[in-house]
Design a protein around this motif. Structure first.
Motif, PDB file in Angstrom:
ATOM      1  N   ILE A 191       1.193  -0.849   0.241  1.00 27.49           N
ATOM      2  CA  ILE A 191       0.419   0.122   0.140  1.00 27.49           C
ATOM      3  C   ILE A 191       0.910   1.484  -0.182  1.00 27.49           C
ATOM      4  CG2 ILE A 191      -2.047   1.459   0.958  1.00 27.49           C
ATOM      5  CD1 ILE A 191      -2.815  -1.230   1.702  1.00 27.49           C
ATOM      6  N   GLU A 192       2.388   1.331   0.379  1.00 28.40           N
ATOM      7  CA  GLU A 192       2.499   2.214   0.800  1.00 28.40           C
ATOM      8  C   GLU A 192       3.677   2.376  -0.362  1.00 28.40           C
ATOM      9  OE1 GLU A 192       7.216   3.935   3.193  1.00 28.40           O
ATOM     10  OE2 GLU A 192       5.785   2.356   3.777  1.00 28.40           O
ATOM     11  N   LEU A 193       3.633   1.183  -1.192  1.00 26.16           N
ATOM     12  CA  LEU A 193       3.942   1.666  -2.637  1.00 26.16           C
ATOM     13  C   LEU A 193       3.038   2.471  -3.488  1.00 26.16           C
ATOM     14  CD1 LEU A 193       6.133   0.663  -4.881  1.00 26.16           C
ATOM     15  CD2 LEU A 193       5.724  -1.198  -4.327  1.00 26.16           C
ATOM     16  N   ARG A 194       2.253   1.467  -3.371  1.00 29.43           N
ATOM     17  CA  ARG A 194       1.044   1.655  -4.412  1.00 29.43           C
ATOM     18  C   ARG A 194       0.555   3.726  -4.014  1.00 29.43           C
ATOM     19  NH1 ARG A 194      -4.641   1.263  -1.718  1.00 29.43           N
ATOM     20  NH2 ARG A 194      -3.800   2.623  -0.812  1.00 29.43           N
ATOM     21  N   ASP A 195       0.917   4.395  -2.819  1.00 28.70           N
ATOM     22  CA  ASP A 195       0.434   5.640  -2.811  1.00 28.70           C
ATOM     23  C   ASP A 195       2.412   6.668  -3.554  1.00 28.70           C
ATOM     24  OD1 ASP A 195      -1.793   4.877  -1.782  1.00 28.70           O
ATOM     25  OD2 ASP A 195      -1.065   5.681   0.295  1.00 28.70           O
ATOM     26  N   THR A 196       3.043   6.412  -3.479  1.00 35.13           N
ATOM     27  CA  THR A 196       3.996   6.661  -3.610  1.00 35.13           C
ATOM     28  C   THR A 196       4.004   6.568  -5.335  1.00 35.13           C
ATOM     29  OG1 THR A 196       5.775   5.779  -1.867  1.00 35.13           O
ATOM     30  CG2 THR A 196       6.959   6.421  -3.711  1.00 35.13           C
ATOM     31  N   LEU A 197       3.649   5.379  -5.722  1.00 26.77           N
ATOM     32  CA  LEU A 197       3.807   5.179  -6.974  1.00 26.77           C
ATOM     33  C   LEU A 197       3.069   6.768  -7.886  1.00 26.77           C
ATOM     34  CD1 LEU A 197       4.576   1.648  -8.426  1.00 26.77           C
ATOM     35  CD2 LEU A 197       5.980   3.916  -9.432  1.00 26.77           C
ATOM     36  N   SER A 198       1.407   6.841  -6.992  1.00 27.87           N
ATOM     37  CA  SER A 198       0.494   7.233  -7.803  1.00 27.87           C
ATOM     38  C   SER A 198       0.727   8.666  -7.201  1.00 27.87           C
ATOM     39  CB  SER A 198      -0.894   6.647  -6.613  1.00 27.87           C
ATOM     40  OG  SER A 198      -2.189   7.812  -7.089  1.00 27.87           O
ATOM     41  N   SER A 199       1.545   9.265  -6.532  1.00 31.68           N
ATOM     42  CA  SER A 199       1.776  10.543  -6.328  1.00 31.68           C
ATOM     43  C   SER A 199       2.774  10.790  -7.455  1.00 31.68           C
ATOM     44  CB  SER A 199       2.167  10.541  -4.571  1.00 31.68           C
ATOM     45  OG  SER A 199       3.208  12.178  -4.258  1.00 31.68           O
ATOM     46  N   ALA A 200       3.795   9.781  -7.322  1.00 24.95           N
ATOM     47  CA  ALA A 200       4.561  10.676  -8.502  1.00 24.95           C
ATOM     48  C   ALA A 200       4.110  10.710  -9.603  1.00 24.95           C
ATOM     49  CB  ALA A 200       6.009   9.623  -8.987  1.00 24.95           C
ATOM     50  N   ILE A 201       3.650   9.448 -10.195  1.00 21.19           N
ATOM     51  CA  ILE A 201       2.851  10.452 -11.623  1.00 21.19           C
ATOM     52  C   ILE A 201       1.613  10.976 -11.615  1.00 21.19           C
ATOM     53  CG2 ILE A 201       1.512   8.222 -12.903  1.00 21.19           C
ATOM     54  CD1 ILE A 201       1.956   5.934 -12.184  1.00 21.19           C
ATOM     55  N   TRP A 202       0.843  11.260 -10.834  1.00 18.23           N
ATOM     56  CA  TRP A 202       0.582  12.383 -10.355  1.00 18.23           C
ATOM     57  C   TRP A 202       1.465  13.612 -10.626  1.00 18.23           C
ATOM     58  CZ3 TRP A 202      -4.669  13.781 -11.458  1.00 18.23           C
ATOM     59  CH2 TRP A 202      -4.926  15.233 -10.991  1.00 18.23           C
ATOM     60  N   GLU A 203       2.363  14.256  -9.801  1.00 17.58           N
ATOM     61  CA  GLU A 203       3.059  15.131 -10.807  1.00 17.58           C
ATOM     62  C   GLU A 203       3.532  15.223 -11.940  1.00 17.58           C
ATOM     63  OE1 GLU A 203       5.792  14.489  -7.391  1.00 17.58           O
ATOM     64  OE2 GLU A 203       4.534  14.586  -6.000  1.00 17.58           O
ATOM     65  N   ALA A 204       4.002  13.969 -12.390  1.00 21.05           N
ATOM     66  CA  ALA A 204       4.650  13.431 -13.889  1.00 21.05           C
ATOM     67  C   ALA A 204       3.283  13.432 -14.902  1.00 21.05           C
ATOM     68  CB  ALA A 204       5.007  12.552 -13.917  1.00 21.05           C
ATOM     69  N   SER A 205       2.233  13.715 -13.998  1.00 17.44           N
ATOM     70  CA  SER A 205       1.293  14.408 -15.453  1.00 17.44           C
ATOM     71  C   SER A 205       0.552  15.850 -15.243  1.00 17.44           C
ATOM     72  CB  SER A 205      -0.217  13.743 -14.829  1.00 17.44           C
ATOM     73  OG  SER A 205      -0.683  13.923 -14.363  1.00 17.44           O
ATOM     74  N   LEU A 206       1.376  16.154 -14.967  1.00 12.62           N
ATOM     75  CA  LEU A 206       0.643  17.761 -14.431  1.00 12.62           C
ATOM     76  C   LEU A 206       1.299  18.760 -15.341  1.00 12.62           C
ATOM     77  CD1 LEU A 206       0.484  18.305 -10.136  1.00 12.62           C
ATOM     78  CD2 LEU A 206      -1.283  17.691 -11.784  1.00 12.62           C
ATOM     79  N   LYS A 207       2.053  18.311 -15.935  1.00 17.52           N
ATOM     80  CA  LYS A 207       3.180  18.987 -16.769  1.00 17.52           C
ATOM     81  C   LYS A 207       2.463  18.122 -18.341  1.00 17.52           C
ATOM     82  CE  LYS A 207       7.334  16.475 -15.514  1.00 17.52           C
ATOM     83  NZ  LYS A 207       7.719  16.247 -16.534  1.00 17.52           N
ATOM     84  N   ALA A 208       2.327  17.260 -18.526  1.00 16.62           N
ATOM     85  CA  ALA A 208       2.210  16.566 -19.709  1.00 16.62           C
ATOM     86  C   ALA A 208       0.905  17.073 -20.292  1.00 16.62           C
ATOM     87  CB  ALA A 208       1.654  15.052 -19.711  1.00 16.62           C
ATOM     88  N   ASP A 209       1.021  17.172 -22.174  1.00 13.14           N
ATOM     89  CA  ASP A 209      -0.090  17.463 -22.688  1.00 13.14           C
ATOM     90  C   ASP A 209      -0.930  16.537 -22.719  1.00 13.14           C
ATOM     91  OD1 ASP A 209       0.249  15.138 -24.430  1.00 13.14           O
ATOM     92  OD2 ASP A 209       2.160  16.098 -25.006  1.00 13.14           O
ATOM     93  N   PRO A 210      -2.293  16.922 -23.155  1.00  7.73           N
ATOM     94  CA  PRO A 210      -3.353  15.752 -23.440  1.00  7.73           C
ATOM     95  C   PRO A 210      -3.129  14.232 -23.492  1.00  7.73           C
ATOM     96  CG  PRO A 210      -4.368  18.191 -24.263  1.00  7.73           C
ATOM     97  CD  PRO A 210      -2.450  18.238 -23.812  1.00  7.73           C
ATOM     98  N   GLU A 211      -2.917  14.492 -24.306  1.00  9.41           N
ATOM     99  CA  GLU A 211      -2.762  12.632 -25.275  1.00  9.41           C
ATOM    100  C   GLU A 211      -1.783  12.116 -23.456  1.00  9.41           C
ATOM    101  OE1 GLU A 211      -1.297  10.362 -28.562  1.00  9.41           O
ATOM    102  OE2 GLU A 211      -0.845  12.769 -29.269  1.00  9.41           O
ATOM    103  N   HIS A 212      -0.791  12.668 -23.751  1.00  5.92           N
ATOM    104  CA  HIS A 212       0.923  11.752 -22.773  1.00  5.92           C
ATOM    105  C   HIS A 212      -0.060  12.131 -21.371  1.00  5.92           C
ATOM    106  CE1 HIS A 212       4.115  10.215 -21.881  1.00  5.92           C
ATOM    107  NE2 HIS A 212       4.281  11.548 -20.353  1.00  5.92           N
ATOM    108  N   TYR A 213      -1.765  12.638 -21.033  1.00  3.79           N
ATOM    109  CA  TYR A 213      -1.269  12.816 -19.252  1.00  3.79           C
ATOM    110  C   TYR A 213      -2.797  11.588 -19.387  1.00  3.79           C
ATOM    111  CZ  TYR A 213      -4.776  13.795 -15.463  1.00  3.79           C
ATOM    112  OH  TYR A 213      -5.869  13.602 -14.314  1.00  3.79           O
ATOM    113  N   LEU A 214      -3.041  10.857 -20.838  1.00  5.31           N
ATOM    114  CA  LEU A 214      -4.210  10.227 -20.594  1.00  5.31           C
ATOM    115  C   LEU A 214      -3.423   8.343 -20.432  1.00  5.31           C
ATOM    116  CD1 LEU A 214      -6.639   8.518 -21.400  1.00  5.31           C
ATOM    117  CD2 LEU A 214      -6.471   8.938 -24.197  1.00  5.31           C
ATOM    118  N   ALA A 215      -1.962   8.686 -21.064  1.00 10.58           N
ATOM    119  CA  ALA A 215      -0.971   7.501 -21.392  1.00 10.58           C
ATOM    120  C   ALA A 215      -0.876   7.448 -19.765  1.00 10.58           C
ATOM    121  CB  ALA A 215       0.184   7.381 -21.954  1.00 10.58           C
TER     122      ALA A 215
END
Length: 421
Positions: A325-349
């Motif tokens: 569960i700790e790994l899940r939350d860490t990964l989810s937070s990291a991907i969410w931060e990366a998606s904030l600077k992505a274009d719509p197509e890459h955000y979907l991926a």
């Protein structure tokens, strides 16, 4: 004092009472005995548990025996399962089999019945199970394709003549450190950050080609599996530790310096984004290598300590749900931060990968065990504590590692966290 007579229950089926003279039910296991010519020892092949078929000799008696008979016949001939109250075995759901009713002139006022009841088992229909690991792999492939496309699009617009080499080298120092730790095969080509910068200036697509080739041949479980009796056994602790380190590295290169011109900043950010996305693909493949743990049958008897020294206890690998569960939350937070600077197509991926990782890690966590707190009242060696808690002295290293014990020969009194099993 309660006797066996006091514990008997009045027999009935679907609420219609009757008396039982005797009953029988097969027990044990059914099987086939194989006997061979010129062999003194036969071979018994077990075919599973005996079916619990209840055969009863019952009767109805009294002035209203015919009325009781008609009610019982209606209950026996009704469709579907019904509740049987067995005098000696209690309540159970059964299906009615082929029964026999007898009348005898000499036994006036009594109806005899031979009853057969079969156990009522609910029908088991085929069920489908979502392959969450495969979903993670597919989502990682989609992210890699999107990452390569995004990188190539940005680099096609960069004017290499306008890149400030010194500023680019400074901006990519953190990115190079991640490549050095997480993509060590690249060090044969990129010996330092200067060589990476020169590659981006002179052959910008070489970096994307290297990541594409590396991830195409990467297997997430290649470093964490061990052969045990011909089957692959995943090391959950090592896999979770590796994935956590990679997830933390993803967040460290989310943004790079943009202070030295448009082309320099675009090149630095494009390289950082490609490394970040490739690292997410890598950690996704590592996570996908973690299977959902099968149901473990508890060990009935714990071997003595001297026996464990000769033949260690073999236990199935089970994940600790709190770590997953700790790994899940860490990964989810990291991907969410990366998606904030992505274009719509890459955000979907990115979001598709994040959701598939959450589903898979939730399934892995549900198959694992939780952590519990135990109190140690006196100083103990880790080996003794592991044997008392788990019946397995070899798990002392697990206790030491999880609680950061300074010396395995001395665990001071206090509260420790251990797996609940």
């Amino acid at each position: 004092m309660t006797t066996w007579r006091d514990r008997m229950m009045p027999a009935s089926f679907r609420g219609i009472g009757f008396f039982i003279d005797s009953d029988s039910v097969p027990v044990g296991r059914k099987g086939q005995l194989h006997e061979f010519p010129q062999r003194d020892e036969p071979y018994f092949e077990s075919l599973g548990k005996q079916s619990q078929i209840h055969t009863m000799s019952a009767f109805l008696i009294g002035a209203d025996c015919f009325e009781q008979r008609d009610k019982l016949l209606a209950a026996l001939e009704a469709v579907g399962a019904g509740e049987l109250v067995h005098p000696w075995l209690g309540r159970m759901q059964v299906q009615v089999g082929s029964c026999t009713m007898k009348h005898n002139r000499q036994n006036g006022g009594m109806v005899q019945l031979d009853l057969v009841f079969y156990p009522d088992q609910p029908l088991r229909f085929p069920t489908s199970t979502v392959n969450t690991a495969r979903q993670v792999t597919q989502a990682s492939e989609g992210l890699l394709d999107s990452a390569l496309s995004r990188y190539q699009t940005v680099m096609s617009k960069v004017d290499a003549a306008r890149i400030n080499i010194q500023a680019l080298r400074s901006a990519l120092s953190g990115v190079f450190a991640v490549i050095q730790r997480q993509f060590s095969p690249f060090m044969t080509i990129y010996s330092d950050v200067t060589s990476l910068v020169h590659s981006l200036v002179n052959a910008p697509l070489a970096l994307s080609t290297m990541f594409s080739s590396f991830l195409a041949s990467f297997e997430g479980d290649s470093s964490n599996s061990s052969q045990s009796s011909g089957t692959d056994t995943v090391n959950y602790r090592a896999t979770i530790s590796e994935a956590t380190q990679q997830a933390e590295a993803v967040s460290t290169i989310n943004q790079v310096s943009q202070a030295s011109g448009v082309d320099t900043g675009s090149t630095a950010q494009a390289a950082a984004d490609l490394v970040q996305d490739s690292l997410l693909v890598k950690v996704a493949l590592v996570v996908a290598s973690m299977p959902i743990a099968a149901t473990v049958v508890p060990i009935s008897a714990t071997p003595a300590l001297d026996q464990q020294l000769i033949l260690p206890v073999e236990r199935a690998q089970v994940p600790v749900a709190d770590d997953v569960i700790e790994l899940r939350d860490t990964l989810s937070s990291a991907i969410w931060e990366a998606s904030l600077k992505a274009d719509p197509e890459h955000y979907l991926a990115l979001n598709t990968l994040r959701q598939s990782l959450i589903r898979h890690l939730n399934a892995v966590a549900a198959s694992g065990v939780r952590l519990v707190d135990i109190k140690v009242a006196e100083p103990l060696p880790a080996l003794v504590l592991a044997y008392r808690r788990f019946g397995d002295s070899t798990r002392s290293a697990e206790v030491v590692q999880r609680n950061r014990v300074q010396h395995p020969g001395f665990i001071s009194p206090g509260t420790l966290k251990v797996a609940q099993e």
